[in-house]
Design an enzyme around this catalytic site. Structure first.
Site, mmCIF file in Angstrom:
data_model
loop_
_atom_site.group_PDB
_atom_site.id
_atom_site.type_symbol
_atom_site.label_atom_id
_atom_site.label_comp_id
_atom_site.label_asym_id
_atom_site.label_seq_id
_atom_site.Cartn_x
_atom_site.Cartn_y
_atom_site.Cartn_z
ATOM 1 N N SER A 188 0.838 -1.205 0.000
ATOM 2 C CA SER A 188 0.000 0.000 0.000
ATOM 3 C C SER A 188 0.867 1.248 0.000
ATOM 4 O O SER A 188 1.995 1.233 0.478
ATOM 5 C CB SER A 188 -0.884 0.034 1.246
ATOM 6 O OG SER A 188 -1.485 -1.209 1.459
HETATM 7 N N1 SAH Z 1 -0.318 -3.911 3.982
HETATM 8 C C1 SAH Z 1 0.214 -4.780 2.954
HETATM 9 C C2 SAH Z 1 -0.650 -4.660 1.734
HETATM 10 C C3 SAH Z 1 -0.926 -5.966 1.147
HETATM 11 S S1 SAH Z 1 -2.080 -5.965 -0.189
HETATM 12 C C4 SAH Z 1 1.663 -4.373 2.704
HETATM 13 O O1 SAH Z 1 2.133 -3.473 3.402
HETATM 14 O O2 SAH Z 1 2.353 -4.956 1.867
HETATM 15 C C5 SAH Z 1 -3.334 -6.995 0.497
HETATM 16 C C6 SAH Z 1 -2.942 -8.410 0.772
HETATM 17 O O3 SAH Z 1 -4.113 -9.066 1.250
HETATM 18 C C7 SAH Z 1 -2.459 -9.223 -0.424
HETATM 19 O O4 SAH Z 1 -1.198 -9.742 -0.168
HETATM 20 C C8 SAH Z 1 -3.505 -10.324 -0.570
HETATM 21 O O5 SAH Z 1 -2.969 -11.570 -0.993
HETATM 22 C C9 SAH Z 1 -4.040 -10.409 0.855
HETATM 23 N N2 SAH Z 1 -5.373 -11.004 0.973
HETATM 24 C C10 SAH Z 1 -6.459 -10.842 0.170
HETATM 25 N N3 SAH Z 1 -7.493 -11.569 0.624
HETATM 26 C C11 SAH Z 1 -7.065 -12.206 1.753
HETATM 27 C C12 SAH Z 1 -7.664 -13.114 2.671
HETATM 28 N N4 SAH Z 1 -8.931 -13.531 2.551
HETATM 29 N N5 SAH Z 1 -6.918 -13.560 3.713
HETATM 30 C C13 SAH Z 1 -5.623 -13.159 3.870
HETATM 31 N N6 SAH Z 1 -4.990 -12.321 3.024
HETATM 32 C C14 SAH Z 1 -5.706 -11.842 1.978
#
Ligand code: SAH
Length: 234
Positions: A75
């Site tokens: 993000s």
């Molecule tokens: N805050 C994170 C942003 C990650 S983007 C950072 O700093 O990098 C959101 C993430 O949520 C992705 O990696 C995606 O695979 C995960 N995600 C989506 N649906 C999910 C679920 N049901 N359970 C766990 N993770 C999930």
């Protein structure tokens, strides 16, 4: 927190990225209205460039989200700062569940802010990469596991806060039962038209009081897990 940040420092200096770019990022966050000094201090010290691929490291302190593989993104700094500042303004959680570990950057910040963190990610490769980074940076107590975060983490409940890093469809029942009374749940909510709003809920044991914190943009929450098969040497 001080001990962890001390451990981080030498590792961060190993990178080619000047701490000056990080300082510029902080200045820009301040100018955009982030006032929480704890959040700014944690973001100044956690090396975001170590949470993206080397080829993207030089862009790590720009105000953008960046790809981390598997169609997912880390993000943008302002979004992370807003999430953390909202969480700390609501109360200062001690134990937190993060859903959507991704690169592990926000996970590291939560830990640097002194929280005990349990984090769930649905893509196995991202889980492994985040675990390795967090361990190398000295965050040995953070727990990251593979799973569908939509179910929460019952064995580790109750939490003081739950924070979703992926947009949750309106229809999904939130995980209030895994919060302690007085706990908060912070999530990007996807409305029927596709618009996303950042919502904060405070759980009183019977009902959740909702606060709308404005527009936001996150990748969608997906069901199930993604496990890589036929990995060489796995
Ligand atoms: N805050 C994170 C942003 C990650 S983007 C950072 O700093 O990098 C959101 C993430 O949520 C992705 O990696 C995606 O695979 C995960 N995600 C989506 N649906 C999910 C679920 N049901 N359970 C766990 N993770 C999930």
């Amino acid at each position: 927190m001080a001990a962890v940040l001390q451990e981080l420092k030498p590792l961060a200096e190993l990178g080619m990225i000047s701490p000056r770019s990080r300082a510029r990022m902080i200045q820009s966050l301040r100018q955009q209205g982030i006032q929480n000094e704890q959040v700014l201090a944690a973001m100044e010290r956690v090396p975001r460039h170590l949470f993206v691929a080397e080829a993207l490291a030089s862009r790590a302190y720009e105000p953008v989200s960046l790809p981390i593989g598997w169609g997912q993104t880390i993000s943008q700094p302002m979004m992370v700062a807003r999430m953390l500042a909202s969480l700390l303004a609501a109360n200062h959680p001690r134990r937190v569940l993060e859903i959507g570990t991704g690169s592990g950057y926000q996970t590291a910040l939560l830990a640097a802010l002194g929280m005990e963190v349990c984090s769930i990610e649905r893509i196995e490769d991202l889980v492994r990469a985040a675990q390795a980074r967090l361990f190398a940076l000295g965050f040995h107590r953070v727990q990251v596991r593979l799973g569908d975060g939509g179910q929460g983490w019952q064995e580790q409940a109750p939490f003081d806060a739950i924070i979703f890093s992926a947009a949750v469809p309106c229809a999904l029942p939130p995980l209030f039962h895994q919060l302690r009374i007085g706990g908060t749940l912070l999530m990007p909510q996807e409305l029927p038209g596709g618009q996303q709003r950042l919502k904060l809920f405070r759980w009183d044991g019977m009902e959740a009081m909702e606060t709308d914190l404005g527009d936001c943009l996150f990748v969608p929450l997906r069901a199930g897990t993604v496990i890589q098969r036929n990995r060489q040497g796995a």
